[in-house]
Write an enzyme that holds these catalytic residues in place. Structure first.
Site, PDB file in Angstrom:
ATOM      1  N   GLY B  46       0.652  -1.270   0.017  1.00  0.00           N
ATOM      2  CA  GLY B  46      -0.074   0.043   0.021  1.00  0.00           C
ATOM      3  C   GLY B  46       0.946   1.147   0.026  1.00  0.00           C
ATOM      4  O   GLY B  46       1.842   1.376   0.786  1.00  0.00           O
ATOM      5  N   ASN B  69      -2.071  -8.296  11.869  1.00  0.00           N
ATOM      6  CA  ASN B  69      -0.818  -7.583  11.531  1.00  0.00           C
ATOM      7  C   ASN B  69      -1.225  -6.171  11.811  1.00  0.00           C
ATOM      8  O   ASN B  69      -2.395  -5.524  11.477  1.00  0.00           O
ATOM      9  CB  ASN B  69      -0.371  -7.670  10.247  1.00  0.00           C
ATOM     10  CG  ASN B  69      -1.148  -6.894   8.940  1.00  0.00           C
ATOM     11  OD1 ASN B  69      -0.955  -5.717   9.007  1.00  0.00           O
ATOM     12  ND2 ASN B  69      -2.232  -7.505   8.199  1.00  0.00           N
ATOM     13  N   SER B  70      -0.213  -5.221  12.213  1.00  0.00           N
ATOM     14  CA  SER B  70      -0.416  -3.715  12.254  1.00  0.00           C
ATOM     15  C   SER B  70       0.784  -3.253  11.664  1.00  0.00           C
ATOM     16  O   SER B  70       1.605  -2.657  12.442  1.00  0.00           O
ATOM     17  CB  SER B  70      -0.448  -3.690  13.939  1.00  0.00           C
ATOM     18  OG  SER B  70      -0.578  -2.103  14.049  1.00  0.00           O
ATOM     19  N   ILE B  71       1.014  -3.320  10.606  1.00  0.00           N
ATOM     20  CA  ILE B  71       2.124  -2.653   9.832  1.00  0.00           C
ATOM     21  C   ILE B  71       2.075  -1.123   9.708  1.00  0.00           C
ATOM     22  O   ILE B  71       3.004  -0.508   9.895  1.00  0.00           O
ATOM     23  CB  ILE B  71       2.188  -3.133   8.373  1.00  0.00           C
ATOM     24  CG1 ILE B  71       2.400  -4.693   8.359  1.00  0.00           C
ATOM     25  CG2 ILE B  71       3.702  -2.745   7.654  1.00  0.00           C
ATOM     26  CD1 ILE B  71       3.257  -5.513   9.095  1.00  0.00           C
ATOM     27  N   ASN B  99      -1.462  -0.351  -5.233  1.00  0.00           N
ATOM     28  CA  ASN B  99      -2.379  -0.152  -3.898  1.00  0.00           C
ATOM     29  C   ASN B  99      -2.299   1.305  -3.234  1.00  0.00           C
ATOM     30  O   ASN B  99      -1.247   1.553  -3.125  1.00  0.00           O
ATOM     31  CB  ASN B  99      -2.145  -1.410  -2.978  1.00  0.00           C
ATOM     32  CG  ASN B  99      -3.253  -1.409  -1.799  1.00  0.00           C
ATOM     33  OD1 ASN B  99      -2.894  -0.449  -1.099  1.00  0.00           O
ATOM     34  ND2 ASN B  99      -4.345  -1.938  -1.959  1.00  0.00           N
ATOM     35  N   CYS B 147      -8.254   2.630   5.009  1.00  0.00           N
ATOM     36  CA  CYS B 147      -7.442   3.337   5.954  1.00  0.00           C
ATOM     37  C   CYS B 147      -8.261   4.093   6.853  1.00  0.00           C
ATOM     38  O   CYS B 147      -9.407   4.634   6.379  1.00  0.00           O
ATOM     39  CB  CYS B 147      -6.698   4.197   5.034  1.00  0.00           C
ATOM     40  SG  CYS B 147      -5.564   3.531   3.884  1.00  0.00           S
ATOM     41  N   ILE B 208     -11.662  -9.238   0.589  1.00  0.00           N
ATOM     42  CA  ILE B 208     -11.689  -8.521   1.663  1.00  0.00           C
ATOM     43  C   ILE B 208     -10.404  -7.895   2.057  1.00  0.00           C
ATOM     44  O   ILE B 208      -9.351  -8.596   1.947  1.00  0.00           O
ATOM     45  CB  ILE B 208     -12.434  -9.008   2.775  1.00  0.00           C
ATOM     46  CG1 ILE B 208     -12.152 -10.481   3.132  1.00  0.00           C
ATOM     47  CG2 ILE B 208     -13.799  -9.408   2.415  1.00  0.00           C
ATOM     48  CD1 ILE B 208     -11.038 -10.461   3.940  1.00  0.00           C
ATOM     49  N   THR B 210      -8.241  -6.923   5.566  1.00  0.00           N
ATOM     50  CA  THR B 210      -8.321  -7.594   6.675  1.00  0.00           C
ATOM     51  C   THR B 210      -9.490  -7.269   7.686  1.00  0.00           C
ATOM     52  O   THR B 210     -10.134  -6.023   8.009  1.00  0.00           O
ATOM     53  CB  THR B 210      -6.878  -7.371   7.703  1.00  0.00           C
ATOM     54  OG1 THR B 210      -6.874  -5.924   7.721  1.00  0.00           O
ATOM     55  CG2 THR B 210      -5.982  -7.798   6.856  1.00  0.00           C
ATOM     56  N   GLY B 260      -9.156 -13.646   0.864  1.00  0.00           N
ATOM     57  CA  GLY B 260      -9.192 -13.863   2.201  1.00  0.00           C
ATOM     58  C   GLY B 260      -9.129 -15.239   2.716  1.00  0.00           C
ATOM     59  O   GLY B 260      -9.949 -16.266   2.368  1.00  0.00           O
TER      60      GLY B 260
HETATM   61  C1  LIG Z   1       1.113  -8.002   6.475  1.00  0.00           C
HETATM   62  C2  LIG Z   1       0.193  -7.904   5.796  1.00  0.00           C
HETATM   63  C3  LIG Z   1       0.128  -6.146   5.397  1.00  0.00           C
HETATM   64  C4  LIG Z   1      -1.105  -5.926   4.460  1.00  0.00           C
HETATM   65  N1  LIG Z   1      -0.990  -4.625   3.823  1.00  0.00           N
HETATM   66  C5  LIG Z   1      -1.938  -4.153   3.137  1.00  0.00           C
HETATM   67  C6  LIG Z   1      -1.861  -3.063   2.230  1.00  0.00           C
HETATM   68  O1  LIG Z   1      -0.798  -2.193   2.487  1.00  0.00           O
HETATM   69  N2  LIG Z   1      -2.990  -2.632   1.540  1.00  0.00           N
HETATM   70  C7  LIG Z   1      -4.102  -3.432   1.630  1.00  0.00           C
HETATM   71  O2  LIG Z   1      -4.928  -2.958   0.838  1.00  0.00           O
HETATM   72  N3  LIG Z   1      -4.205  -4.554   2.214  1.00  0.00           N
HETATM   73  C8  LIG Z   1      -3.154  -5.038   2.976  1.00  0.00           C
HETATM   74  N4  LIG Z   1      -3.215  -6.327   3.439  1.00  0.00           N
HETATM   75  C9  LIG Z   1      -4.318  -6.984   3.378  1.00  0.00           C
HETATM   76  C10 LIG Z   1      -4.388  -8.197   2.126  1.00  0.00           C
HETATM   77  O3  LIG Z   1      -3.844  -7.544   1.100  1.00  0.00           O
HETATM   78  C11 LIG Z   1      -5.704  -8.946   1.963  1.00  0.00           C
HETATM   79  O4  LIG Z   1      -6.427  -8.168   1.943  1.00  0.00           O
HETATM   80  C12 LIG Z   1      -5.743  -9.828   3.283  1.00  0.00           C
HETATM   81  O5  LIG Z   1      -4.490 -10.186   4.004  1.00  0.00           O
HETATM   82  C13 LIG Z   1      -6.893 -10.947   3.109  1.00  0.00           C
HETATM   83  O6  LIG Z   1      -6.147 -11.713   2.402  1.00  0.00           O
HETATM   84  P1  LIG Z   1      -5.313 -13.066   2.789  1.00  0.00           P
HETATM   85  O7  LIG Z   1      -6.322 -13.768   4.017  1.00  0.00           O
HETATM   86  O8  LIG Z   1      -5.097 -14.074   1.683  1.00  0.00           O
HETATM   87  O9  LIG Z   1      -4.046 -12.593   3.410  1.00  0.00           O
HETATM   88  C14 LIG Z   1      -2.188  -6.561   4.206  1.00  0.00           C
HETATM   89  C15 LIG Z   1      -2.166  -7.998   4.723  1.00  0.00           C
HETATM   90  C16 LIG Z   1      -1.030  -8.305   5.535  1.00  0.00           C
HETATM   91  C17 LIG Z   1      -1.131  -9.683   6.071  1.00  0.00           C
END
Ligand SMILES: Cc1cc2nc3c(=O)[nH]c(=O)nc-3n(C[C@H](O)[C@H](O)[C@H](O)COP(=O)(O)O)c2cc1C
Ligand SMILES: Cc1cc2nc3c(=O)[nH]c(=O)nc-3n(C[C@H](O)[C@H](O)[C@H](O)COP(=O)(O)OP(=O)(O)OC[C@H]3O[C@@H](n4cnc5c(N)ncnc54)[C@H](O)[C@@H]3O)c2cc1C
Ligand SMILES: Cc1cc2nc3c(=O)[nH]c(=O)nc-3n(C[C@H](O)[C@H](O)[C@H](O)COP(=O)(O)OP(=O)(O)OC[C@H]3O[C@@H](n4cnc5c(N)ncnc54)[C@H](O)[C@@H]3O)c2cc1C
Ligand SMILES: Cc1cc2nc3c(=O)[nH]c(=O)nc-3n(C[C@H](O)[C@H](O)[C@H](O)COP(=O)(O)O)c2cc1C
Ligand code: FES
Ligand code: FES
Lengths: 240, 318, 318, 240
Positions: B46, B69-71, B99, B147, B208, B210, B260
């Protein structure tokens, strides 16, 4: 995917695991291990303990579900491992002191081996709260007179800092910070191996982020896990 | 005989496997495992207009079959991205999706404008004769409306349809790049949100992002995460995500990109049957760095075994 | 020295462990494993005014660390419950909470009225001299507002605060039994929902009921469940539940009963630190039929080891 | 909690597992087994295959994650088991035919044993798509001449219905329904063992609900898993 050829209990919670195959890796690098398919979700970062022609060894302590699972594996079982990852200890000139605390001794054996191979002189200082382990392996690599063991108390007290040009340290943050207090201001250079929670190991998730001494950020998995002590914010290392 | 290719908003994908934002860096991190060209596409980490250092403290915490996660959107900012990353992205023949995040409408709009401008420049340069074949570095924008809305006290843009509408509308006005809007599972009404995106001219939606969860460090008697709550992903939330994808796909005609907790080719089929035009893979990249290539092969094998020559045959069948 | 007892709405519990509705039958199913007296209390299977046969087709599906269920409120109806179950419940010295569902306001109200009447009769009979000590068969009502609102096309009562308010208000008017309102995680605004319950005179709230998820049988190309979506519970959703409990506990002063994926004593501590006055255990009963007794012992051991003599010391500390 | 004393592969996906200890149980009852701690979430219902003084045995086919996990267990490993649960096959008078298809033969061995012990005459009809297994065990209990094996095709074809007062059947729904077509209208009474997804095994979750012939509902775990054929709606048994 590798096959386990040894998975031996060394001390209360310490295990030594050997996986057959030809593996690459430098001292201080790590692999992401998983001895299971689906659960737990993430693989576990474990340092290279030693590399042989017929396999790679890891020294690990049972902490939670992942390492407990690993400790149950038997000869012939499969283990997934990805790596080697990260920036390990540098090849340096001069005399090196290896300082390890408990499980933190894990990456230092291979460091000893690689340093000796490169003709570098080194001393190992190994601290253990309880029964020591793998001291014999260090002795085989370095000679018994170069391996110094401290049981209970602080291993930092026995390190001959003045006799070292470089120090490689791995262990609890408190111990590493105490060593840094001793080393800073001397001529010795301290290289610390840091621990952070990791998901990917390859620099993609930004989850293993740590704070640099200058306030910036590093990724423990690709910028580290080994840093010069002056580069890292020690306070931040207590956050795990 | 089997075709995995798909077309979303005029952009053609070799296969429906897209790597999810924030789990794939800027693409090169996994290139030691397979060529990026094998993928349908990937989303960048992102990006925001200005660089962000991200969140302090613990950023990851594993939960049963899930990941918190809380990046905090750590990223170099759009200008740096354009300067440092786009050249190498031009070498890669796969769909690149930027993104885009932001804390205010202005930030989103300015970010989108800069991407639009970059894309226009790039197109012009490319139409000039060039000895090496090159590809666009930015094929699409994925608008992350999850956001926290800085001006409205940190409440996400993506929760209330009205609030989200202002972002989508404003961004749509400043870019001609194909626009995907990425929905949050916290949206009060996911169908309404999807319809809003369609109305506002989004070319596709993805979902979706998170879920929101919490973990307490009981020994320290404190939340594990600095911001108390963190984003939850992984197989644990897959059934919840699948339902939301199904609801969204029923509500709109624009393509829906589902994600997801996907970890197997069968999961991809499941999301496809729920209506997804393509899928994104996030957390599973961490579990298996070969996810991209293995899922692609697995998907092909499934299609062969089940005599499905095009996923359109089963898309939205449920 | 250690006291696990707690008081909710004037009802005293031996310990904060309550078995969740729908996972504990009418209490006797687990009595081969331990005496019900060991528990803080338990909630009955959800009851409705009239008997229900429940849902056809598959009712259970396991997901990664979670469980989807679609039981569909199969229950014998309140009259049958009063006739057949309450006598034996009178023998048990633990808190008995009747979980009350319904598809219309009228159904909820009539159900609550019948429970109220039963409770009044029982109280009167008990004040008469009786040779054997007996206990009330209904100590509290837990109002399940996650039921599909038949009149409003199946949308849950528990999603919009306004819709939920009508149910809570109507039920509150017809019963003096302590009233717990059980919230759905699908509520648009959990804090607002909690405040509404407090305003309408609920004595406590409990949360969360199941999340909503989906599973597709890709071989048959059909949803696994007859109603497409099903309720999700278990450790997978624990971090999501914990956040909602934390949000709710911050919003109100009435006691909050927390639940969602609890499987260890540490989980109970976590929910307590998030503000829970007591907790409920659902799915874990299936995993470990000794859950009640083992969690009670585990909680006591944790309190000893951490020198917490009363959970009030750590409640809501986060 | 029990300790595995045997976990042997019998055929492609079939395993025989023996757990040491003194276990109760009647023919047709089942236990909820788990050979793991956290994952997968639920325990798995498995019929009693045999009960000995020194342990209980289960015969299982590897289907998914749970049974695959069980197949990896080795001697000395722990297995959690709760039970015995359910209403099994009844002790009956007259001649009994035991009809099993594949994995469905599992509960019939103990049925044979208990029936013989009670002095009841019985014949076993065992059908297998691929290589037969455990035929020897049936032969030891019943005598070889009373064990009839059908490999490929339908075991229903070889059952001497007229010679039986009661039939106990366990196997794929299609096979059980085909047998019911043959039996209904005769004097024989058919007892079927049904399969439903289960969470609790004790009647608390209402998840294992099935449809009765009269349209009502039963709980497979406590009202069953064994029912008289005329009590159950066979169509509903295809839903799993
Ligand atoms: C470590 C991490 C960082 C993420 N950073 C972003 C981000 O910067 N922008 C965004 O739209 N989604 C971000 N996501 C969400 C993922 O793109 C995705 O929507 C979400 O993890 C669900 O898919 P998954 O279960 O396959 O991981 C992040 C997810 C994780 C785990
Ligand atoms: C670069 C690096 C090298 C390491 N080398 C070794 C080694 O050689 N030997 C050894 O015994 N341990 C080593 N560790 C620590 C080891 O990774 C953890 O002890 C292990 O992940 C714990 O997993 P668990 O499932 O047993 O514990 P759990 O507490 O169940 O793990 C839960 C989650 O937290 C993470 N986690 C928990 N503790 C740590 C930790 N201390 N550091 C990083 N993540 C953690 C896990 O990876 C997992 O995602 C190393 C850590 C890092 C970062
Ligand atoms: C009363 C009863 C007795 C049984 N006895 C035996 C036996 O003796 N030997 C044997 O091999 N199998 C037996 N089964 C079937 C056995 O329970 C399933 O094969 C097993 O649960 C599959 O688990 P899994 O994790 O391998 O498969 P998965 O597909 O991963 O299981 C996922 C979920 O579905 C459930 N499930 C999947 N298949 C079935 C099924 N056929 N019946 C019920 N639940 C299912 C599982 O329990 C689990 O909750 C019996 C089933 C019942 C209901
Ligand atoms: C099989 C099953 C049946 C349930 N039935 C009811 C019910 O009748 N009424 C109700 O309020 N909640 C019901 N629930 C929800 C639980 O009471 C609880 O809120 C939920 O499962 C979350 O807790 P857990 O993760 O500990 O299971 C049911 C849950 C399950 C798994
Ligand atoms: S572990 Fe993912 S960036 Fe370091
Ligand atoms: S398995 Fe729970 S009621 Fe039968």
């Amino acid at each position: 995917m590798g096959t386990i050829i040894e998975n031996r209990q060394l001390a209360a919670d310490m295990f030594l695991c050997k996986v057959s195959g030809c593996y690459a890796g430098d001292m201080g690098q790590f692999y992401m291990l998983r001895g299971w398919t689906d659960y737990p979700l993430l693989s576990r970062p474990i340092s290279i303990h030693d590399v042989h022609e017929d396999g790679i060894t890891f020294l690990y302590r049972v902490r939670g579900v992942g390492t407990a699972n690993m400790s149950q594996l038997r000869i012939g079982d499969e283990l997934q491992l990805e790596g080697p990852y990260g920036k390990g200890f540098p090849q340096v000139n001069g005399r090196v002191g290896l300082v390890g605390g408990g499980m933190g001794t894990a990456p230092l054996l291979y460091a000893a081996k690689q340093l000796i191979r490169a003709g570098t002189r080194c001393e190992a200082y190994l601290g253990f709260q309880d029964a020591p382990f793998r001291v014999d392996a260090f002795e085989r690599v370095l000679g018994a007179e170069h391996v110094h063991v401290q049981q209970g108390g602080s291993v930092v007290d026995i390190v001959d800092i003045a006799g070292c040009d470089h120090l490689f340290v791995c262990g609890p943050t408190g111990m590493m910070e105490a060593l840094w207090q001793q080393v800073r201001g001397t001529n010795a250079i301290l290289h610390v191996s840091v621990e952070k929670r990791m998901a990917c190991g390859v620099g993609a998730c930004l989850g293993c982020s740590g704070v640099r001494a200058d306030g910036g950020r590093y990724k423990a998995c690709t910028d580290g896990p080994v840093f010069r002590a002056e580069e890292v914010d020690f306070d931040d290392l207590y956050v795990l | 005989m089997i075709s995995m290719s798909c077309n979303i908003a005029g952009v053609s994908f070799k296969n429906p496997i897209i790597m999810a934002s924030g789990t794939y860096g800027f693409g090169k991190e996994y290139s030691r495992y397979y060529a990026l060209e094998e993928l349908g596409g990937f989303c960048t980490k992102g990006l925001t207009l200005h660089p962000r250092v991200g969140n302090p403290g613990v950023r990851l915490y594993e939960t049963p079959s899930g990941l918190l996660n809380s990046i905090g959107l750590e990223n170099p900012g759009i200008a740096s991205f354009i300067t440092n990353e786009t050249d190498s992205l031009q070498q890669v023949d796969t769909v690149k999706i930027v993104n885009l995040g932001g804390g205010t409408i202005e930030e989103y709009v300015e970010g989108a404008s800069q991407l639009e401008e970059h894309a226009r420049h790039e197109r012009e340069k490319m139409s000039a004769v060039s000895p090496v074949p090159r590809f666009r570095s930015v094929d699409m924008i994925e608008l992350n409306i999850s956001c926290p809305n800085v001006k409205q006290g940190g409440m996400q843009f993506g929760i209330e349809t009205a609030s989200a509408r202002t972002v989508v509308r404003a961004v749509r006005q400043v870019t001609q790049l194909p626009l995907i809007v990425k929905l949050s599972p916290l949206a009060h009404d996911i169908g309404e949100m999807a319809v809003m995106c369609e109305e506002e001219g989004a070319d596709a939606i993805s979902l979706i992002n998170t879920f929101s969860g919490m973990k307490i460090d009981i020994n320290n008697r404190k939340p594990v995460f600095h911001h108390k709550y963190a984003g939850m992903s992984g197989p644990a939330i897959r059934p919840l995500a699948l339902r939301l994808v199904h609801l969204a796909a029923q509500a709109v005609r624009i393509p829906v990109i589902g994600m997801g907790g996907i970890v197997t080719a069968e999961d991809i089929i499941e999301f496809t049957m729920a209506g997804a035009a393509a899928v994104q893979i996030g957390t599973y990249n961490f579990v298996n760095p070969r996810a991209g290539i293995e899922l692609r092969d697995g998907l092909e094998a499934w299609m062969k075994a089940h005599q499905v020559s095009d996923l359109a045959e089963i898309r939205g069948i449920v």
